[in-house]
Design a protein around this motif. Structure first.
Motif, short mmCIF file in Angstrom:
data_model
loop_
_atom_site.label_atom_id
_atom_site.label_comp_id
_atom_site.label_asym_id
_atom_site.label_seq_id
_atom_site.Cartn_x
_atom_site.Cartn_y
_atom_site.Cartn_z
N ARG A 448 -52.86 22.94 -50.35
CA ARG A 448 -52.77 23.92 -51.43
C ARG A 448 -51.79 23.41 -52.48
NH1 ARG A 448 -53.46 27.56 -46.73
NH2 ARG A 448 -51.28 28.16 -46.51
N PHE A 449 -51.67 24.14 -53.58
CA PHE A 449 -50.82 23.71 -54.70
C PHE A 449 -49.77 24.76 -54.98
CE2 PHE A 449 -50.33 23.13 -59.48
CZ PHE A 449 -49.44 22.09 -59.34
N GLN A 450 -48.52 24.35 -55.00
CA GLN A 450 -47.42 25.28 -55.20
C GLN A 450 -47.22 25.66 -56.66
OE1 GLN A 450 -44.54 22.12 -53.80
NE2 GLN A 450 -43.24 23.07 -55.37
N GLY A 451 -47.80 24.90 -57.60
CA GLY A 451 -47.65 25.22 -59.01
C GLY A 451 -46.23 24.98 -59.49
N SER A 452 -45.90 25.56 -60.64
CA SER A 452 -44.58 25.37 -61.25
C SER A 452 -43.58 26.33 -60.63
CB SER A 452 -44.67 25.57 -62.76
OG SER A 452 -45.52 24.61 -63.34
N CYS A 453 -43.46 26.25 -59.33
CA CYS A 453 -42.56 27.09 -58.54
C CYS A 453 -41.97 26.20 -57.47
CB CYS A 453 -43.33 28.26 -57.92
SG CYS A 453 -42.41 29.26 -56.72
N SER A 454 -40.66 26.19 -57.34
CA SER A 454 -39.99 25.31 -56.37
C SER A 454 -40.09 25.91 -54.98
CB SER A 454 -38.53 25.11 -56.78
OG SER A 454 -38.45 24.54 -58.07
N SER A 455 -41.30 26.02 -54.48
CA SER A 455 -41.57 26.72 -53.23
C SER A 455 -42.08 25.81 -52.14
CB SER A 455 -42.61 27.83 -53.48
OG SER A 455 -43.78 27.30 -54.09
N CYS A 456 -41.81 24.50 -52.25
CA CYS A 456 -42.28 23.59 -51.20
C CYS A 456 -41.75 23.99 -49.84
CB CYS A 456 -41.88 22.16 -51.54
SG CYS A 456 -40.08 21.90 -51.67
N TRP A 457 -40.54 24.58 -49.80
CA TRP A 457 -39.95 25.02 -48.53
C TRP A 457 -40.85 26.03 -47.83
CZ3 TRP A 457 -38.73 30.27 -48.17
CH2 TRP A 457 -38.74 30.98 -49.38
N ALA A 458 -41.46 26.93 -48.60
CA ALA A 458 -42.34 27.94 -48.02
C ALA A 458 -43.64 27.31 -47.53
CB ALA A 458 -42.63 29.03 -49.05
N PHE A 459 -44.21 26.40 -48.30
CA PHE A 459 -45.46 25.76 -47.91
C PHE A 459 -45.28 24.93 -46.64
CE2 PHE A 459 -46.59 27.02 -52.11
CZ PHE A 459 -47.98 27.09 -52.14
N ALA A 460 -44.17 24.20 -46.55
CA ALA A 460 -43.96 23.36 -45.38
C ALA A 460 -43.76 24.20 -44.12
CB ALA A 460 -42.76 22.44 -45.61
N VAL A 461 -42.93 25.24 -44.20
CA VAL A 461 -42.68 26.07 -43.02
C VAL A 461 -43.94 26.83 -42.63
CG1 VAL A 461 -41.37 28.03 -42.14
CG2 VAL A 461 -40.21 26.25 -43.45
N VAL A 462 -44.68 27.35 -43.60
CA VAL A 462 -45.93 28.05 -43.28
C VAL A 462 -46.89 27.10 -42.57
CG1 VAL A 462 -48.03 28.98 -44.33
CG2 VAL A 462 -45.80 29.86 -45.01
N GLY A 463 -46.99 25.86 -43.05
CA GLY A 463 -47.87 24.89 -42.39
C GLY A 463 -47.46 24.63 -40.96
N ALA A 464 -46.15 24.57 -40.71
CA ALA A 464 -45.68 24.34 -39.34
C ALA A 464 -46.00 25.54 -38.45
CB ALA A 464 -44.18 24.07 -39.35
N VAL A 465 -45.85 26.76 -38.97
CA VAL A 465 -46.16 27.95 -38.17
C VAL A 465 -47.67 28.04 -37.93
CG1 VAL A 465 -46.04 30.47 -38.11
CG2 VAL A 465 -44.09 29.14 -38.96
N GLU A 466 -48.48 27.70 -38.92
CA GLU A 466 -49.93 27.68 -38.72
C GLU A 466 -50.31 26.75 -37.58
OE1 GLU A 466 -51.42 28.48 -43.36
OE2 GLU A 466 -51.15 26.44 -42.59
N GLY A 467 -49.69 25.57 -37.55
CA GLY A 467 -49.98 24.63 -36.47
C GLY A 467 -49.52 25.13 -35.12
N ALA A 468 -48.30 25.72 -35.08
CA ALA A 468 -47.79 26.24 -33.82
C ALA A 468 -48.65 27.39 -33.31
CB ALA A 468 -46.34 26.69 -34.01
N LEU A 469 -49.12 28.24 -34.22
CA LEU A 469 -50.01 29.34 -33.82
C LEU A 469 -51.32 28.81 -33.28
CD1 LEU A 469 -50.45 32.44 -33.79
CD2 LEU A 469 -51.38 32.22 -36.11
N PHE A 470 -51.81 27.74 -33.87
CA PHE A 470 -53.05 27.14 -33.38
C PHE A 470 -52.88 26.63 -31.95
CE2 PHE A 470 -55.66 23.34 -32.72
CZ PHE A 470 -56.92 23.83 -32.98
N LEU A 471 -51.73 26.03 -31.66
CA LEU A 471 -51.50 25.53 -30.31
C LEU A 471 -51.52 26.66 -29.29
CD1 LEU A 471 -50.64 22.88 -31.80
CD2 LEU A 471 -48.85 22.65 -30.08
N ARG A 472 -51.08 27.86 -29.69
CA ARG A 472 -51.02 28.99 -28.76
C ARG A 472 -52.35 29.72 -28.64
NH1 ARG A 472 -47.06 28.72 -25.08
NH2 ARG A 472 -45.30 27.67 -26.08
N THR A 473 -53.16 29.71 -29.68
CA THR A 473 -54.32 30.61 -29.72
C THR A 473 -55.66 29.90 -29.90
OG1 THR A 473 -54.24 30.90 -32.12
CG2 THR A 473 -52.84 32.36 -30.78
#
Length: 696
Positions: A448-473
């Protein structure tokens, strides 16, 4: 050297037919060019267009442009492992050889009369450097030139790339470029050649030197090599001429310093500088400098000037881009290379650029030229990675920094202790495969694209949680970055400003994280928190900081826990313009930690590991949004600060309906959401259905 025989037959690759472009008559012989890099000839693909928003008005952008300072223009574009910084610094401090310095002091020309116009009309061997300060690099070159025919060869970066000007028996000229492609598993000697063309005056001139017939004598100046002659040229155009955009008048100021041999005729160049002023951007908006370190007037061995493509090249393709086979020519032209007109049109078309006025267009073109020069020079290094002009090539550094959102660490960490010690990591190394990628197992959502917002921290953590949730479910559920941007302020989140990933982890641990298509759509800005309107999909139990600077520990963490958050230097040009191959660049700092990305796996190339990172800069960055960072060298700091969320079975609150994990977000509706059945109070002791995914 590029010309080392590899013993295989060439594979000929056809190129698209050339496209002629009309250029102003003011450019004389330099205007007779063929171009095939227009938007119509490009390889098009259905990608989302990354839109970047200017930081302010045109005049504010111009001020930011002049505030930009190069990091270290005396370094090569990429700092590759074989580069010896100390040796290069010593070499660049010398302007001319011992022979040149002796000649300069031995017989200075008298002050009373103008010296004879210098001529570079004898065959030569010349070594020197080209520095482009605003593009922040220096490249080395060696020139062999035969005066009788005009044939020439130029080696860049000690032969990493070689270009040839071949004069055919009928007088036509053909250009050839050779370089070793090291971006694949094995070296491939790739060659590019132009069709034979009728020779113009620049096709006979020595590379890396200007045409002094256009210059006038400007007096003498003292140099470490003795008293030197100054030969100057000022070329001024009206609005839209000489490479300026509409309404922009450019002035080019050329100066060549040279000394004379004892015969008072033979010229020995020392330094050639060009600076460019713009009527709308101001003074010195562009410039470059040649330093000639050695010059010997001698006839080169004819074998040096013959590329012998039939026996040497493994892949041979055609091009009509003169800049590929004559890279130094644009730096000795009286005016700006007209090919950048087509480059700007191509970028504007591909990324739907619309500039507010002539001032912004002049600025964007100047930035694009600087980026293109850096990228071309970096690719001539023939390193393990390839760079490309992308959607950030016409952006200011201040605008590029909007994509960097990893802030400073707020204090003592709340992370759990890393469960993998160095000893255990080494013991487990034999169990780790050479290649592993969570994308192949379905644990990674699309880029996805974060646009002109310094939100890479949110995208990276969300991606890690998505992966961890996949491992559980065994379900891949896209989760919401906007949830974190809007609601994590009480936990240390700063929305579209720099934020340490711990704030995101702490928020998800306490408040949970909502599905992408159930929370407000992403808008690249902070909205009013709407977390109470939607139930979370999952919480986490905490997070773990992986052992720093340990390749094995990060691999083990990815293998056992899913994709990991890593903090890198996203401000390096090598990272910004990365396209393919393994990025190995010591100019990409290991301790900057200004950008958060997601490490989804690793691989091995030529016996050395790299990590695969998912960026939040859209699929227009690197290889469809993914880059490879060299692991043993900790390129860009990929090993400096890894972390991952701890997601256990009781943390899973609910799984949305199946379409939430596969379908795009539905359009917004004014009707209220259907009621959701209550769930038990979240507790680690609460009995929950246990989800489990066997590790591949």
């Amino acid at each position: 050297m590029v010309l080392e025989r590899l013993g295989r037959s060439p594979r000929v690759v056809s190129a698209p037919p050339p496209r002629r472009i009309a250029l102003t008559d003011a450019l004389g012989e330099y205007a007779d060019r063929s171009e095939s890099d227009s938007a119509e000839d490009d390889d098009w693909f259905p990608k989302p267009i990354p839109i970047t928003i200017p930081l302010g008005s045109s005049q504010e952008l111009v001020k930011l442009f002049h505030d930009q300072k190069p990091d270290n223009p005396n370094l090569p574009p990429l700092l590759l492992p074989e580069y010896d910084k100390e040796e290069a610094t010593d070499e660049q401090s010398v302007s001319g050889s011992e022979e040149q310095r002796g000649r300069g002091r031995g017989a200075p020309a008298p002050d009373v009369a103008q010296p004879a116009r210098p001529r570079f009309d004898r065959s030569m061997l010349m070594r020197g450097t080209l520095t482009v300060p605003r593009s922040d690099y220096t490249e080395t070159f060696t020139v062999w030139w035969d005066a009788s025919s005009g044939a020439a060869r130029v080696d860049f970066f000690d032969g990493a790339t070689s270009t040839y000007r071949v004069v055919l028996p009928d007088g036509h000229v053909q250009g050839v470029e050779m370089h070793v492609d090291r971006t694949e598993e094995f070296d491939v000697l790739r060659c590019v050649q132009t069709a034979p063309r009728r020779a113009a005056p620049p096709d006979r001139a020595p590379p890396a030197l200007p045409d002094l017939d256009l210059f006038s004598f400007g007096g003498y100046t003292e140099t470490p090599q003795g008293r030197a002659e100054r030969w100057k040229l000022t070329a001024a155009g009206r609005g839209g001429e000489l490479g300026g955009v509409r309404g922009e008048a450019l002035t080019f100021r050329h100066e060549l310093l040279l000394v004379r041999a004892p015969d008072n005729y033979t010229a020995v160049p020392l330094q050639y500088t060009v600076s460019v002023d713009s009527s709308v951007l101001g003074y010195n908006v562009e410039g470059y400098e040649f330093r000639y370190q050695e010059l010997r007037y001698e006839t080169p061995d004819p074998a040096l000037l013959q590329p012998n493509t039939a026996d040497v090249c493994e892949e041979l393709s055609q091009t009509d881009k003169i800049e590929v086979v004559e890279p130094l020519r644009e730096y000795t032209m009286p005016y700006r290379d007209p090919r950048y007109d087509a480059e700007l049109i191509r970028l504007k078309t591909k990324f739907y650029r619309q500039y507010s006025d002539d001032v912004e267009e002049a600025l964007r073109k100047t930035l694009l030229i600087g980026a293109s020069r850096f990228i071309s020079a970096a690719n001539r290094q023939s390193g393990p990675s390839l760079l490309e002009v992308n959607f950030l090539a016409d952006r200011l550094e201040a605008e590029q920094r909007l994509l960097l959102g990893a802030g400073e660490a707020p204090g003592p960490s709340s992370a759990e202790a890393a469960p993998t010690s160095q000893r255990r990591a080494r013991r487990d190394a034999e169990r780790l495969p050479r290649n592993f990628d969570w994308r192949r197992h379905g644990a990674v959502t699309p880029v996805r694209f974060q646009g002109s917002c310094s939100s890479c921290w949110a995208f990276a953590v969300v991606g890690a949680v998505e992966g961890a949730l996949f491992l559980r479910t065994s379900r891949l559920v896209p989760l919401s970055e906007q949830d974190l941007i809007d609601c994590a302020h009480p936990y240390g989140g700063h929305g579209c400003s720099g934020t340490w990933p711990r704030a995101a982890y702490d928020y998800i641990q306490d408040q949970g994280l909502r599905a992408l298509d159930e929370y407000l759509p992403y808008e690249a800005k902070v909205l009013q928190c709407a977390a109470r309107q939607t139930r979370p999909v999952t919480h986490i139990s905490g997070h773990v900081n992986v052992t720093r600077n340990s390749e094995l520990a990060l691999k083990a963490a990815i293998r056992r826990n899913g994709p990991n958050v890593v903090l890198v230097d996203g401000q390096s040009k090598g990272f910004i313009y990365h396209k393919k191959g393994v990025l190995y660049d010591n100019r990409c700092k290991k301790r900057s930690r200004n950008h958060a990305v997601l490490a989804v796996g690793w691989g091995e190339r030529r016996g050395e590991s790299f990590f695969v990172v998912k960026n939040s800069w859209s699929s227009n960055w690197a290889n469809e949004g993914y880059g490879w960072l060299h692991a043993p060298s900790n390129t860009c700091g990929v090993l400096t600060e890894p972390s991952y969320p701890v997601l256990r079975d009781p943390d899973v609150d609910r799984l949305p309906r199946e379409s939430s994990s596969t379908d795009p977000a539905p359009p917004l509706s004014s009707s209220p959401a259907p009621p959701v059945a209550p769930v038990p109070q979240r507790s680690k002791r609460t009995s929950r259905r246990r989800y489990r995914l066997s590790l591949p």
